[in-house]
Enzyme design. Structure first.
Site, PDB file in Angstrom:
ATOM      1  N   LYS A 152      12.664   5.784   0.407  1.00  0.00           N
ATOM      2  CA  LYS A 152      11.716   6.614  -0.338  1.00  0.00           C
ATOM      3  C   LYS A 152      10.326   6.529   0.296  1.00  0.00           C
ATOM      4  O   LYS A 152       9.699   7.552   0.585  1.00  0.00           O
ATOM      5  CB  LYS A 152      11.628   6.131  -1.799  1.00  0.00           C
ATOM      6  CG  LYS A 152      10.470   6.737  -2.572  1.00  0.00           C
ATOM      7  CD  LYS A 152      10.398   6.213  -3.983  1.00  0.00           C
ATOM      8  CE  LYS A 152       9.609   4.948  -4.170  1.00  0.00           C
ATOM      9  NZ  LYS A 152       8.139   5.103  -4.161  1.00  0.00           N
ATOM     10  N   ASN A 153       9.850   5.304   0.517  1.00  0.00           N
ATOM     11  CA  ASN A 153       8.470   5.154   0.984  1.00  0.00           C
ATOM     12  C   ASN A 153       8.280   5.669   2.403  1.00  0.00           C
ATOM     13  O   ASN A 153       7.176   6.093   2.761  1.00  0.00           O
ATOM     14  CB  ASN A 153       8.023   3.691   0.869  1.00  0.00           C
ATOM     15  CG  ASN A 153       7.780   3.300  -0.581  1.00  0.00           C
ATOM     16  OD1 ASN A 153       7.766   4.154  -1.460  1.00  0.00           O
ATOM     17  ND2 ASN A 153       7.600   2.004  -0.826  1.00  0.00           N
ATOM     18  N   ARG A 179      12.617   7.817 -10.033  1.00  0.00           N
ATOM     19  CA  ARG A 179      11.651   8.045  -8.960  1.00  0.00           C
ATOM     20  C   ARG A 179      12.124   7.390  -7.662  1.00  0.00           C
ATOM     21  O   ARG A 179      11.769   7.854  -6.583  1.00  0.00           O
ATOM     22  CB  ARG A 179      10.290   7.437  -9.318  1.00  0.00           C
ATOM     23  CG  ARG A 179       9.590   8.137 -10.460  1.00  0.00           C
ATOM     24  CD  ARG A 179       8.222   7.553 -10.638  1.00  0.00           C
ATOM     25  NE  ARG A 179       7.509   7.539  -9.363  1.00  0.00           N
ATOM     26  CZ  ARG A 179       6.419   6.844  -9.120  1.00  0.00           C
ATOM     27  NH1 ARG A 179       5.889   6.103 -10.044  1.00  0.00           N
ATOM     28  NH2 ARG A 179       5.840   6.877  -7.929  1.00  0.00           N
ATOM     29  N   ASP A 185       7.733  -5.214  -3.700  1.00  0.00           N
ATOM     30  CA  ASP A 185       8.661  -4.274  -4.341  1.00  0.00           C
ATOM     31  C   ASP A 185      10.019  -4.902  -4.668  1.00  0.00           C
ATOM     32  O   ASP A 185      10.873  -4.233  -5.260  1.00  0.00           O
ATOM     33  CB  ASP A 185       8.864  -3.036  -3.452  1.00  0.00           C
ATOM     34  CG  ASP A 185       7.662  -2.099  -3.479  1.00  0.00           C
ATOM     35  OD1 ASP A 185       6.755  -2.319  -4.293  1.00  0.00           O
ATOM     36  OD2 ASP A 185       7.638  -1.151  -2.671  1.00  0.00           O
ATOM     37  N   ARG A 242       1.102   8.635  -6.496  1.00  0.00           N
ATOM     38  CA  ARG A 242      -0.040   8.223  -5.696  1.00  0.00           C
ATOM     39  C   ARG A 242       0.101   8.549  -4.213  1.00  0.00           C
ATOM     40  O   ARG A 242      -0.888   8.771  -3.526  1.00  0.00           O
ATOM     41  CB  ARG A 242      -0.251   6.724  -5.837  1.00  0.00           C
ATOM     42  CG  ARG A 242      -0.423   6.255  -7.250  1.00  0.00           C
ATOM     43  CD  ARG A 242      -0.653   4.777  -7.251  1.00  0.00           C
ATOM     44  NE  ARG A 242      -1.697   4.457  -6.278  1.00  0.00           N
ATOM     45  CZ  ARG A 242      -2.991   4.590  -6.513  1.00  0.00           C
ATOM     46  NH1 ARG A 242      -3.417   4.961  -7.690  1.00  0.00           N
ATOM     47  NH2 ARG A 242      -3.869   4.310  -5.572  1.00  0.00           N
ATOM     48  N   VAL A 299      -8.311   3.882  -3.252  1.00  0.00           N
ATOM     49  CA  VAL A 299      -7.964   4.453  -1.942  1.00  0.00           C
ATOM     50  C   VAL A 299      -9.146   4.337  -0.974  1.00  0.00           C
ATOM     51  O   VAL A 299      -9.262   5.092  -0.021  1.00  0.00           O
ATOM     52  CB  VAL A 299      -7.495   5.930  -2.054  1.00  0.00           C
ATOM     53  CG1 VAL A 299      -6.160   6.025  -2.753  1.00  0.00           C
ATOM     54  CG2 VAL A 299      -8.543   6.803  -2.751  1.00  0.00           C
ATOM     55  N   CYS A 357      -2.849   2.905 -11.874  1.00  0.00           N
ATOM     56  CA  CYS A 357      -1.412   2.979 -12.133  1.00  0.00           C
ATOM     57  C   CYS A 357      -1.000   1.705 -12.839  1.00  0.00           C
ATOM     58  O   CYS A 357      -1.774   0.756 -12.929  1.00  0.00           O
ATOM     59  CB  CYS A 357      -0.662   3.268 -10.845  1.00  0.00           C
ATOM     60  SG  CYS A 357       0.350   2.023 -10.138  1.00  0.00           S
ATOM     61  N   ARG A 412      -5.376   0.044  -7.769  1.00  0.00           N
ATOM     62  CA  ARG A 412      -4.956   0.751  -6.558  1.00  0.00           C
ATOM     63  C   ARG A 412      -5.957   1.793  -6.063  1.00  0.00           C
ATOM     64  O   ARG A 412      -5.673   2.990  -6.019  1.00  0.00           O
ATOM     65  CB  ARG A 412      -3.573   1.384  -6.761  1.00  0.00           C
ATOM     66  CG  ARG A 412      -2.542   0.372  -7.139  1.00  0.00           C
ATOM     67  CD  ARG A 412      -1.162   0.955  -7.265  1.00  0.00           C
ATOM     68  NE  ARG A 412      -0.530   1.172  -5.969  1.00  0.00           N
ATOM     69  CZ  ARG A 412       0.714   1.646  -5.845  1.00  0.00           C
ATOM     70  NH1 ARG A 412       1.412   1.958  -6.905  1.00  0.00           N
ATOM     71  NH2 ARG A 412       1.238   1.804  -4.653  1.00  0.00           N
TER      72      ARG A 412
HETATM   73  C1  UD1 Z   1       2.966   1.014  -0.572  1.00  0.00           C
HETATM   74  C2  UD1 Z   1       4.291   1.355  -1.219  1.00  0.00           C
HETATM   75  C3  UD1 Z   1       4.525   0.482  -2.446  1.00  0.00           C
HETATM   76  C4  UD1 Z   1       4.383  -0.991  -2.077  1.00  0.00           C
HETATM   77  C5  UD1 Z   1       3.066  -1.252  -1.358  1.00  0.00           C
HETATM   78  C6  UD1 Z   1       2.929  -2.677  -0.842  1.00  0.00           C
HETATM   79  C7  UD1 Z   1       4.527   3.720  -0.719  1.00  0.00           C
HETATM   80  C8  UD1 Z   1       4.591   5.111  -1.233  1.00  0.00           C
HETATM   81  N1  UD1 Z   1       4.274   2.757  -1.614  1.00  0.00           N
HETATM   82  O1  UD1 Z   1       1.959   1.326  -1.537  1.00  0.00           O
HETATM   83  O2  UD1 Z   1       5.841   0.741  -2.925  1.00  0.00           O
HETATM   84  O3  UD1 Z   1       4.434  -1.775  -3.241  1.00  0.00           O
HETATM   85  O4  UD1 Z   1       2.935  -0.359  -0.227  1.00  0.00           O
HETATM   86  O5  UD1 Z   1       3.978  -2.983   0.000  1.00  0.00           O
HETATM   87  O6  UD1 Z   1       4.764   3.478   0.450  1.00  0.00           O
HETATM   88  N2  UD1 Z   1      -5.747  -1.228  -1.666  1.00  0.00           N
HETATM   89  C9  UD1 Z   1      -7.099  -1.099  -1.792  1.00  0.00           C
HETATM   90  N3  UD1 Z   1      -7.710  -0.007  -1.216  1.00  0.00           N
HETATM   91  C10 UD1 Z   1      -7.004   0.937  -0.523  1.00  0.00           C
HETATM   92  C11 UD1 Z   1      -5.600   0.794  -0.404  1.00  0.00           C
HETATM   93  C12 UD1 Z   1      -4.994  -0.315  -0.984  1.00  0.00           C
HETATM   94  O7  UD1 Z   1      -7.774  -1.930  -2.397  1.00  0.00           O
HETATM   95  O8  UD1 Z   1      -7.598   1.905  -0.029  1.00  0.00           O
HETATM   96  C13 UD1 Z   1      -5.057  -2.409  -2.287  1.00  0.00           C
HETATM   97  C14 UD1 Z   1      -4.102  -1.984  -3.402  1.00  0.00           C
HETATM   98  O9  UD1 Z   1      -4.768  -1.819  -4.635  1.00  0.00           O
HETATM   99  C15 UD1 Z   1      -3.120  -3.133  -3.419  1.00  0.00           C
HETATM  100  C16 UD1 Z   1      -3.062  -3.556  -1.938  1.00  0.00           C
HETATM  101  O10 UD1 Z   1      -4.225  -3.025  -1.340  1.00  0.00           O
HETATM  102  O11 UD1 Z   1      -3.605  -4.198  -4.186  1.00  0.00           O
HETATM  103  C17 UD1 Z   1      -1.825  -3.069  -1.216  1.00  0.00           C
HETATM  104  O12 UD1 Z   1      -1.760  -1.679  -1.266  1.00  0.00           O
HETATM  105  P1  UD1 Z   1      -1.097  -0.790  -0.132  1.00  0.00           P
HETATM  106  O13 UD1 Z   1      -0.507  -1.639   0.937  1.00  0.00           O
HETATM  107  O14 UD1 Z   1      -2.056   0.265   0.259  1.00  0.00           O
HETATM  108  O15 UD1 Z   1       0.098  -0.109  -0.942  1.00  0.00           O
HETATM  109  P2  UD1 Z   1       0.432   1.416  -1.087  1.00  0.00           P
HETATM  110  O16 UD1 Z   1       0.364   2.093   0.242  1.00  0.00           O
HETATM  111  O17 UD1 Z   1      -0.327   2.006  -2.218  1.00  0.00           O
END
Ligand code: UD1
Length: 422
Positions: free
Chosen positions: A22-23, A401, A309, A94, A125, A118, A123
């Site tokens: 999925k990811n 999902r 995950d 997201r 960006v 969420c 989370r």
């Molecule tokens: C992706 C996966 C999700 C998985 C996660 C960690 C997808 C669609 N989702 O989510 O299933 O649990 O990786 O392996 O691929 N953060 C910030 N600022 C940012 C981005 C992230 O502070 O701009 C923080 C997040 O809040 C979180 C941490 O970094 O605490 C990890 O997030 P990230 O690795 O970005 O996960 P996702 O890409 O959202």
């Protein structure tokens, strides 16, 4: 809203095919926005998140045809007429933020709704935006949207250094850098297999990328990308989830398409718990024969560490382990919501901040429980299969999902599981 009814007890034996990730698919699909030529993904999973991304791309003007019962996605973005990703779609998922980098790289402008919080954490960006700004993007955050523009219509190569190896921010930066002018170096890049898969797909499209899978990725921007056909990598989270099914219930299950390198840290913990994992020609065979598993401590980390995950599903296993286990969650700040639900089934779990202490009990008991997020929902199903009596898991739209045909896959191995439509 549908629920899942599980009657616990009995070993699981059989074979489970593992779908495409999925990811990975959610980051590969926006790559269509980088080219006017067709991009086709094979081995796509059939999930509601993929349908949401299809809807989002469609709203921008891309054509996404779902072929072969959804396992092939044939995409074309020759006619992108809208550059706004609307809140109504982004709030559902997201990963929608991943259209920002490609749209900006291709046409020099994009407007994307901010995803908001969420269930498992805030989370933000910010790192996605930091990467695009480093590449010269001018960003304006207003009315809940990111308004992005590349001066002169094109992003430029840059050195990007992340404070944390974010998966999504690495993906957005990688997607955007393929069409930027000059060289981009991403430092402290995430190393997840889904990023390696994205880089491989982009390379098939003509991108010049080196270093994926390590913490430094170098991208030499090109003027245009072409079409390609790419198979989506195996879903390591679905794989780990189904590997836990025989670990929890006893029996032997072979997960087709599984590879150790996708789930190395997870396999080490299974081994420590006394569950055997064997590589076969077709995948990974998991067996638990004698008595209860042993308690183990688990800390979630970026790849190649233990994946966040799989934390909820691992907790389901440790609920009936012999001894006390401590799980530490280091990626998301609020990812133990399955703990009170498992407690309703007789588990003994105490949560303090980012730590959960699980004192193993002999048996769990069926109860009515509620899925709070995607991975939590499947952890409750795993726990229910080994519990005494009946469990009803409500709010299973979370499950849909990320897991295709759960009832079918587990049912084929002897689980008593059915969906109750409402
Ligand atoms: C992706 C996966 C999700 C998985 C996660 C960690 C997808 C669609 N989702 O989510 O299933 O649990 O990786 O392996 O691929 N953060 C910030 N600022 C940012 C981005 C992230 O502070 O701009 C923080 C997040 O809040 C979180 C941490 O970094 O605490 C990890 O997030 P990230 O690795 O970005 O996960 P996702 O890409 O959202």
């Amino acid at each position: 809203m549908d629920s899942i009814l599980v009657r616990g007890g009995g070993e699981l034996n059989g074979v489970i095919p593992i779908a495409g990730a999925k990811n990975a698919c959610l980051t590969l699909m926006p790559a269509t926005l980088l080219t006017e030529e067709p991009l086709t993904l094979t081995n796509a999973p059939r999930l509601s998140d993929i349908r949401t991304m299809t809807q989002l791309l469609g709203s921008l003007g891309a054509e996404v045809a779902s072929l072969q019962d959804g396992q092939v996605l044939a995409m074309s973005s020759h006619n992108i007429h809208n550059h706004t990703a609307d809140y109504d779609i982004v709030r559902k998922m997201r990963a929608s933020i991943l259209v920002l980098g490609p749209m900006l790289a291709r046409d020099g402008h994009a407007i994307v709704s901010l995803p908001g919080g969420c269930a498992i954490g805030a989370r933000p960006v910010d790192m996605h935006l930091q990467a695009l700004e480093a590449m010269g993007a001018e960003l304006d955050l207003r009315d809940g949207y990111v308004h992005a523009r590349a001066p002169g219509g094109r992003l430029k190569g840059a050195v990007i250094e992340f404070g944390f190896a974010s998966v999504g921010a690495t993906e957005n930066a990688l997607l955007a850098a393929t069409l930027a002018k000059g060289t981009t170096v991403i430092k402290n890049a995430a190393r997840e297999p889904e990023i390696v898969d994205l880089a491989q797909c982009l390379r098939r499209m003509g991108a010049q990328i080196e270093g994926e899978g390590s913490s430094i990725i170098t991208i030499q921007g090109v003027d245009r990308l072409s079409g390609a056909t790419h198979p989506v990598v195996t879903d390591r989270i679905e794989l780990g989830t189904y590997m836990l099914a025989p670990a929890i219930c006893g029996g032997t299950v072979e997960c087709l398409g599984g590879r150790i390198e996708l789930v190395g840290a997870f396999c080490e913990k299974l081994d420590a718990a006394g569950v055997s994992v064997e590589e076969t020609e077709r995948g990974l065979k998991v067996t638990r024969k004698n008595g209860r598993v042993k308690a183990v401590d688990v800390t979630t980390e970026p790849f190649p560490g233990f994946p966040t995950d799989l934390q909820a599903q691992m907790m389901a296993l440790l609920c009936t382990a012999d001894g006390t286990s401590v799980l530490e969650e280091k990626i998301f700040e609020n990812r133990f919501m399955h703990a009170p639900e498992l407690t309703r089934m007789g588990a003994r779990i105490e949560v303090h901040g980012g730590h959960a202490t699980v004192k193993g009990v002999e048996k769990l008991k069926g109860a009515r429980v509620m899925a709070t997020d995607l991975r939590a929902s499947v952890s409750l199903i795993l726990a229910a299969m080994a519990a005494e009596g009946e469990t009803v898991v409500s709010r299973v739209y979370h499950l849909d999902r990320g897991y295709e045909r759960v009832e079918e896959k587990l049912g084929a191995c002897g689980a008593h599981i059915e969906r109750i439509a409402s």
